[in-house]
Scaffold this motif. Structure first.
Motif: not given
Length: 167
Positions: A139-167
């Protein structure tokens, strides 16, 4: 109605109001009872002030009664500003929508037609996770949890690459 008047003469205001309301139950168009209660006439019926406003299509918003259209316009303006700020924060473009639902933020690029179902699914998933992993949902959590939902697997992977988290 006459009993209500008698109650008023005797200073029994609460009882009088009860009998005025009963008179209106018998005849919803009976003006003397409606007027005595301070009701408003809408479509031939006497209604308490708040009900009368609702019957006229008004909604209560931030302590005022306004039209639904006006409320929606205000919320849309606010939402556009908030959406813009959140898009910058999460580094996403205009094709994304962002929904703030306590206690999470949903960021997604799904089509408008699928957004409501996605929100319902996210709320259900959150409830399940809270039940199973309660310590993650303090209950004391300051920021809400962020949930990303992508329309395709490719867009998800694209986001990972742009964040530098391909692994």
């Amino acid at each position: 109605y006459e009993l209500a008047q008698w109650c008023m003469e005797k200073g029994l205001k609460a009882e009088a109001r009860k009998h005025y309301r009963m008179a209106l139950e018998i005849d919803p168009t009976f003006s003397p009872a409606g007027e005595a209660l301070g009701y408003e006439r809408v479509n031939g019926k006497w209604l308490p002030p708040d009900e009368a406003k609702r019957a006229r299509g008004l909604v209560e918003f931030e302590g005022k009664w306004i039209t639904k259209e006006e409320r929606d316009r205000i919320l849309n303006e606010r939402d556009e500003k908030v959406q813009e700020e959140l898009r910058r924060k999460y580094g996403v473009g205009e094709e994304f929508f962002i929904a703030r639902r306590d206690p999470f933020v949903l960021v997604s690029d799904v089509s408008k037609e699928k957004r409501r179902k996605l929100l319902e699914a996210a709320l259900a998933l959150h409830a399940t996770m809270r039940d199973r992993f309660g310590n993650l949902f303090r209950a004391d959590r300051k920021d809400p949890m962020t949930v990303f939902a992508f329309s395709t697997r490719e867009k998800f992977q694209e986001r990972l690459r742009s964040d530098g988290k391909e692994e």
